[in-house]
Enzyme design. Structure first.
Site, short mmCIF file in Angstrom:
data_model
loop_
_atom_site.label_atom_id
_atom_site.label_comp_id
_atom_site.label_asym_id
_atom_site.label_seq_id
_atom_site.Cartn_x
_atom_site.Cartn_y
_atom_site.Cartn_z
N ASP A 195 -8.81 -0.79 -9.98
CA ASP A 195 -9.58 -1.27 -8.83
C ASP A 195 -10.77 -0.34 -8.58
O ASP A 195 -11.88 -0.60 -9.02
CB ASP A 195 -8.68 -1.37 -7.59
CG ASP A 195 -9.46 -1.76 -6.33
OD1 ASP A 195 -10.65 -2.08 -6.43
OD2 ASP A 195 -8.87 -1.74 -5.23
N LYS A 226 -14.30 -6.73 -6.93
CA LYS A 226 -14.63 -6.92 -5.51
C LYS A 226 -16.13 -7.10 -5.38
O LYS A 226 -16.90 -6.30 -5.94
CB LYS A 226 -14.16 -5.72 -4.68
CG LYS A 226 -12.65 -5.60 -4.61
CD LYS A 226 -12.21 -4.40 -3.79
CE LYS A 226 -10.68 -4.32 -3.72
NZ LYS A 226 -10.22 -3.07 -3.10
N ASP A 283 -0.02 -0.98 -4.83
CA ASP A 283 -1.39 -0.45 -4.84
C ASP A 283 -1.39 0.98 -4.33
O ASP A 283 -1.10 1.24 -3.17
CB ASP A 283 -2.30 -1.32 -3.97
CG ASP A 283 -3.76 -0.89 -4.06
OD1 ASP A 283 -4.08 0.02 -4.85
OD2 ASP A 283 -4.59 -1.47 -3.34
N LYS A 339 0.85 -1.18 0.00
CA LYS A 339 0.00 0.00 0.00
C LYS A 339 0.89 1.24 0.00
O LYS A 339 1.74 1.40 0.89
CB LYS A 339 -0.91 0.01 1.24
CG LYS A 339 -1.96 -1.09 1.23
CD LYS A 339 -3.05 -0.81 0.21
CE LYS A 339 -4.20 -1.80 0.32
NZ LYS A 339 -5.23 -1.54 -0.69
N GLU A 384 -1.38 -0.77 -9.30
CA GLU A 384 -2.84 -0.76 -9.14
C GLU A 384 -3.37 0.64 -8.81
O GLU A 384 -2.90 1.28 -7.88
CB GLU A 384 -3.22 -1.74 -8.02
CG GLU A 384 -4.71 -1.91 -7.83
CD GLU A 384 -5.04 -2.99 -6.80
OE1 GLU A 384 -6.21 -3.03 -6.36
OE2 GLU A 384 -4.15 -3.77 -6.42
#
Length: 370
Positions: free
Chosen positions: A244, A268, A192, A164, A219
């Site tokens: 995403d 998701k 990400d 992250k 991402e």
């Protein structure tokens, strides 16, 4: 014919072992809404909603209210095995609200699987994968802290990381370099950004530094709605790019395909409305030659199991990042991980038992719709 008799809603808070930190916020604990759906024949199906103001555009309170007043009452008397009809009915009642719809959808799949005596993956294509590697997610920290955590996880058997980042390019590049130097070349690193680099020009500054670091993929570096920014980045870098937050449902997937905006998409259940809509997105991606991942909103064993069942039954899913249950000090379910892999069991429905004593302990609000 099976019919839904009652739906119970539990507004809970799952305790995290340590805070979960991403570019747009810090979560000391994870709020969630658990659905307990009981059929006329006495079977119980479990579902889950983990809304996120920054991703699904839903608040916890709003999702609870939508389920209590709009969706759950409309499901009473319906056959939970009629997935297409149930989604059509929910969509006619309220626009979007994907996490709320996902909770109903997941409970229906759990019920249908239990009624038929088969695992939920038999309802979504049958088992394709035997096991999936688990990726460890590194929350944003100092370069040294993230590198130390990565090294500890390699010792435990992990061979892939999702980092992250998303604070600023200079410090983020330092974080990524630190982890790569610590774990060596063989370990997979995915980056990400959670929209943190905002636009394509900032992202390209980072990309120039990252090209040599053997990154699996980058991402969502730009704002969710900036599909054109993703197109530009994809055309200018050899690093595969994944969308995403920019992919919620069919409308975005159509645009992503038309513009060739991504190499991979992160589907998701909480963004698209559950297992059934996730399958539709996966089929669209497969037709366009785009690889898929099932991603996590840090769900409990219930929501995580649902995602795994979809991923295990479709070959277009080449990675899974459902690690919620590994992050909780207490979980309502018993999804089993064999780090660094997960293999689903053969039990009916989601294959997850819910501990109702733990559920009651974590519940802040509860209601019954019948």
């Amino acid at each position: 014919m099976m019919q839904i008799k009652t739906i119970e809603l539990f507004n809970i808070e799952l305790p995290l072992i340590e805070p979960f930190i991403v570019s747009y916020g810090t979560y000391p604990n994870m709020p969630s809404i658990i659905v307990k759906m009981t059929s006329q024949c006495g079977l119980v199906g479990w579902g889950e909603a983990v809304p996120d103001e920054h991703v699904t555009g839903e608040t916890l309170e709003g999702t609870y209210a939508v389920l209590k007043h709009t969706l759950a009452p409309a499901m009473i008397g319906e056959n939970p095995m009629n997935f297409e009809k149930i989604h059509a009915k929910m969509d006619a009642l309220i626009y979007s609200a994907p996490a709320a719809k996902a909770a109903i959808d997941i409970a229906c799949f759990d019920l249908a699987g239990k009624k038929l005596g088969v695992p939920a993956y038999q309802l979504t294509g049958g088992r394709y994968y035997e096991k999936f590697p688990i990726t460890h997610v590194l929350s944003i920290g100092t370069p040294e802290k993230m590198a130390n955590e990565a090294a500890e996880r390699v010792e435990m058997g992990y061979n892939s990381f999702k980092m992250k980042v998303g604070r600023d390019v200079a410090s983020d590049v330092a974080r990524i370099k630190a982890v790569r130097e610590r774990v060596g070349k063989e370990i997979a690193i995915r980056v990400d950004v959670n929209q943190g680099w905002v636009n394509s020009s900032t992202t390209m500054q980072a990309v120039r530094e990252l090209e040599q670091l053997n990154i699996d993929w980058l991402e969502q570096p730009v704002r969710a709605d900036d599909i054109d920014g993703m197109v530009e980045i994809k055309s200018k870098t050899s690093i595969p790019v994944m969308i995403d937050e920019g992919l919620r449902g069919v409308r975005e997937m159509r645009e992503i395909i038309a513009k060739r905006a991504a190499d991979k998409v992160n589907i998701k259940l909480m963004k698209c409305g559950g297992m059934y809509p996730a399958m539709k997105l996966a089929h669209m991606a497969e037709m366009a030659g785009i690889e898929c991942q099932i991603g996590s909103m840090v769900e409990s064993s219930v929501g995580s199991a649902a995602g795994f069942h979809v991923a295990f039954s479709n070959k277009v899913f080449t990675s899974v990042e459902l690690t919620g249950p590994l992050k909780f000090s207490k979980d309502i379910g018993n999804l089993q991980y064999n780090v660094p892999y997960i293999q689903l069991n053969e039990r009916a429905g989601l294959g997850v038992d819910v501990d109702e004593a733990v559920l009651a302990e974590l519940t802040r609000d509860h209601c019954v719709v019948q």
